[in-house]
Each structure stands twice: as structure tokens, then as C-alpha cells.
Design an enzyme around this catalytic site. Structure first.
Site, PDB file in Angstrom:
ATOM      1  N   HIS A  17       9.989 -10.187  26.800  1.00 37.20           N
ATOM      2  CA  HIS A  17      10.771  -9.072  27.908  1.00 37.20           C
ATOM      3  C   HIS A  17       9.998  -7.823  27.683  1.00 37.20           C
ATOM      4  O   HIS A  17       9.676  -7.258  28.712  1.00 37.20           O
ATOM      5  CB  HIS A  17      12.226  -8.908  27.251  1.00 37.20           C
ATOM      6  CG  HIS A  17      13.042  -9.948  27.350  1.00 37.20           C
ATOM      7  ND1 HIS A  17      13.899 -10.418  26.377  1.00 37.20           N
ATOM      8  CD2 HIS A  17      13.330 -10.790  28.459  1.00 37.20           C
ATOM      9  CE1 HIS A  17      14.581 -11.478  26.669  1.00 37.20           C
ATOM     10  NE2 HIS A  17      14.401 -11.653  27.964  1.00 37.20           N
ATOM     11  N   LYS A  41      30.850 -14.752  29.479  1.00 30.38           N
ATOM     12  CA  LYS A  41      29.684 -15.395  28.903  1.00 30.38           C
ATOM     13  C   LYS A  41      29.806 -15.098  27.464  1.00 30.38           C
ATOM     14  O   LYS A  41      30.015 -13.803  26.924  1.00 30.38           O
ATOM     15  CB  LYS A  41      28.289 -15.097  29.448  1.00 30.38           C
ATOM     16  CG  LYS A  41      28.144 -15.747  30.646  1.00 30.38           C
ATOM     17  CD  LYS A  41      26.456 -15.678  31.076  1.00 30.38           C
ATOM     18  CE  LYS A  41      26.374 -16.280  32.336  1.00 30.38           C
ATOM     19  NZ  LYS A  41      24.730 -16.596  32.560  1.00 30.38           N
ATOM     20  N   ARG A  90       7.934 -17.832  33.066  1.00 29.81           N
ATOM     21  CA  ARG A  90       7.348 -18.656  32.253  1.00 29.81           C
ATOM     22  C   ARG A  90       6.894 -20.026  32.815  1.00 29.81           C
ATOM     23  O   ARG A  90       5.659 -20.623  32.253  1.00 29.81           O
ATOM     24  CB  ARG A  90       8.292 -18.885  31.198  1.00 29.81           C
ATOM     25  CG  ARG A  90       8.663 -17.680  30.327  1.00 29.81           C
ATOM     26  CD  ARG A  90       9.775 -18.014  29.305  1.00 29.81           C
ATOM     27  NE  ARG A  90      10.788 -18.426  30.257  1.00 29.81           N
ATOM     28  CZ  ARG A  90      12.163 -18.516  29.702  1.00 29.81           C
ATOM     29  NH1 ARG A  90      12.550 -18.476  28.453  1.00 29.81           N
ATOM     30  NH2 ARG A  90      13.135 -19.226  30.507  1.00 29.81           N
TER      31      ARG A  90
END
Length: 161
Positions: A17, A41, A90
Site C-alpha cells: 500500500h 464488515k 497485483r
């Protein structure tokens, strides 16, 4: 002013990050690192803890600020005069998901563009969920997160989180 947002849950913030945020800070005049506070969440770290870890991780980047938000990212962008969303990729699987998200965001706010930045090779495997799992079992994640995040992960493990 060219302003961008790097959104995420950052639970916890990783070196991957930080790499994307730093690279974005060289492309834009201002970068807002925005962490969502979705109450549905379950997270290891509270919104306040994540914001503080992000602020410390980005402290050496003068054109980066950290802010929490709720609701839609596009609304956050419109309210903060942000015209670019920076997302690190990624793998191809990230692209599939992020492309759908970018297209949905474009339908909601056509003035907001998504910019994809490929992850540096040394971070291509890195995900917060994997870091948390390894840390929960006492594995060494010292090369994957900033030192202050490592300390926070160790503290959470000691608490039994």
C-alpha cells in the site's frame, strides 16, 4: 490542482500500500488516502486505528493526507474535488475485479477516472488478509508492513484478536 484518491480498507496498511501511495504522490499534486468505514464488515483494526496507522505510514509524504469516509467512493470524490482513483494491481484477478469497479464508478461519476498502477514485483503477493493470517499464527511479517503496523499486529495477537 490534480487530486487523486487511493481508497482501501487498509486492515492493516502494508508495504505494498505504501509503495502505491508513494508512487501516486509523485503523479498527482495531492493524494487523499481514504479508508472506508463500512460497519457491515468485520475488521481487525477499528477505523480510528487504521487512520492512525495510515497517517504514520504516510507522514513523510507531504502531499498525502489521510481521511475516512462512508458511503460511495464516487460521492467522496465529488465532495472533495477528486478526479482520479488510483488502484494498485497485483494480478489479473485484481484487474478483473477493479475494472468492473472502475466501470461502475464511471457510470456514477463520469468525471472521475480510474488509474491502474501495477504493484512493484516485490509486493505482488502481498495482501492485508494474508498478513493478518500469518501474524495471527505468530509468523514473521516484519518485511511486509511498516514497523509501527508490526507493533500493532503483535499487540492485537497478544490481546487474542
Amino acid at each position: 490542482m490534480r487530486r487523486a484518491v487511493c481508497p482501501g480498507s487498509f486492515d492493516p496498511v502494508t508495504n505494498g500500500h505504501v509503495d502505491i501511495i508513494g508512487r501516486a504522490s509523485r503523479l498527482f499534486d495531492e493524494v487523499v488516502v481514504a479508508t472506508g468505514t463500512n460497519p457491515s464488515k468485520s475488521r481487525m483494526f477499528s477505523p480510528e486505528e487504521r487512520l492512525e496507522m495510515l497517517r504514520e505510514a504516510c507522514a513523510d509524504l507531504p502531499n498525502v493526507r489521510v481521511q475516512g469516509f462512508t458511503g460511495l467512493l464516487t460521492t467522496f470524490c465529488q465532495e472533495n474535488d477528486i478526479h482520479a482513483v488510483v488502484k494498485g494491481l497485483r494480478a489479473v484477478s485484481d484487474f478483473d475485479y477493479e475494472l468492473q469497479m472502475a466501470q461502475m464508478n464511471a457510470s456514477l461519476a463520469p468525471e472521475v477516472e480510474t488509474v491502474f498502477v501495477p504493484t512493484s514485483p516485490e509486493f505482488s503477493f502481498l495482501a492485508s488478509s494474508l498478513v493478518k493470517e500469518v501474524a495471527r499464527f505468530g509468523g514473521d511479517v516484519s518485511g511486509l508492513v511498516p514497523p509501527h503496523v508490526l507493533a500493532a499486529l503483535r499487540a492485537k495477537r497478544a490481546e487474542g484478536a
